[in-house]
Motif scaffolding. Sequence first.
Motif, short mmCIF file in Angstrom:
data_model
loop_
_atom_site.label_atom_id
_atom_site.label_comp_id
_atom_site.label_asym_id
_atom_site.label_seq_id
_atom_site.Cartn_x
_atom_site.Cartn_y
_atom_site.Cartn_z
N VAL A 7 0.84 -1.19 0.00
CA VAL A 7 0.00 0.00 0.00
C VAL A 7 0.88 1.25 0.00
CG1 VAL A 7 -1.89 1.20 1.14
CG2 VAL A 7 -1.69 -1.29 1.38
N PRO A 8 0.87 2.02 -1.10
CA PRO A 8 1.64 3.26 -1.14
C PRO A 8 1.00 4.33 -0.24
CG PRO A 8 1.08 2.49 -3.36
CD PRO A 8 0.27 1.70 -2.39
N PRO A 9 1.78 5.30 0.23
CA PRO A 9 1.22 6.39 1.04
C PRO A 9 0.07 7.10 0.32
CG PRO A 9 3.60 6.46 1.13
CD PRO A 9 3.24 5.45 0.07
N ASP A 34 3.93 -1.16 9.60
CA ASP A 34 3.88 0.13 10.29
C ASP A 34 3.19 1.18 9.43
OD1 ASP A 34 5.24 -0.91 12.44
OD2 ASP A 34 7.19 -0.18 11.79
N GLY A 35 2.31 1.93 10.04
CA GLY A 35 1.65 3.03 9.36
C GLY A 35 0.35 2.66 8.67
N PRO A 60 -1.83 6.36 5.49
CA PRO A 60 -1.93 7.83 5.53
C PRO A 60 -0.77 8.49 4.76
CG PRO A 60 -2.27 6.91 7.72
CD PRO A 60 -1.80 5.79 6.83
N ALA A 61 -1.09 9.54 4.04
CA ALA A 61 -0.09 10.24 3.23
C ALA A 61 0.93 10.96 4.10
CB ALA A 61 -0.77 11.23 2.29
N GLY A 66 7.19 7.91 4.24
CA GLY A 66 6.72 8.07 2.87
C GLY A 66 6.97 6.86 2.00
N THR A 67 7.15 5.69 2.60
CA THR A 67 7.40 4.47 1.84
C THR A 67 6.20 3.54 1.90
OG1 THR A 67 8.41 3.42 3.77
CG2 THR A 67 9.89 4.56 2.26
N PRO A 68 6.01 2.71 0.88
CA PRO A 68 4.92 1.74 0.92
C PRO A 68 5.11 0.74 2.06
CG PRO A 68 5.81 1.95 -1.30
CD PRO A 68 6.74 2.69 -0.37
N ASN A 69 4.01 0.20 2.55
CA ASN A 69 4.04 -0.83 3.58
C ASN A 69 3.15 -1.99 3.16
OD1 ASN A 69 5.78 0.04 5.77
ND2 ASN A 69 4.37 1.75 5.97
N ASP A 70 3.43 -3.18 3.70
CA ASP A 70 2.70 -4.39 3.34
C ASP A 70 1.71 -4.80 4.41
OD1 ASP A 70 4.25 -4.55 1.05
OD2 ASP A 70 5.70 -5.91 1.94
#
Length: 79
Positions: A7-9, A34-35, A60-61, A66-70
């Motif tokens: 999931v990108p920001p 995370d995030g 959240p943007a 600012g990196t994608p997370n899984d």
Amino acid sequence: MGEIVTVPPGESRSSFAVCPPGQKAISGGHLLGDGLVPTASNRIGTNTPDDTWHVLMYHPANDDRGTPNDGRAIAHCAA
């Protein structure tokens, strides 16, 4: 377990955990990086009624990295 989804920001993505044939998802959950924020976590039907656990994840943007997370959905299945 469902597929791992990146999931990108600022975006949302879904993961689906499908139970084996003849079983239903009696509950479920998620593993989120995370995030990521779960915005929906519910049972749905994919091949047969109630055989899948769905998770919608939002990143959240304003995440500092600012990196994608899984993340991925998890289904607890029973006959």
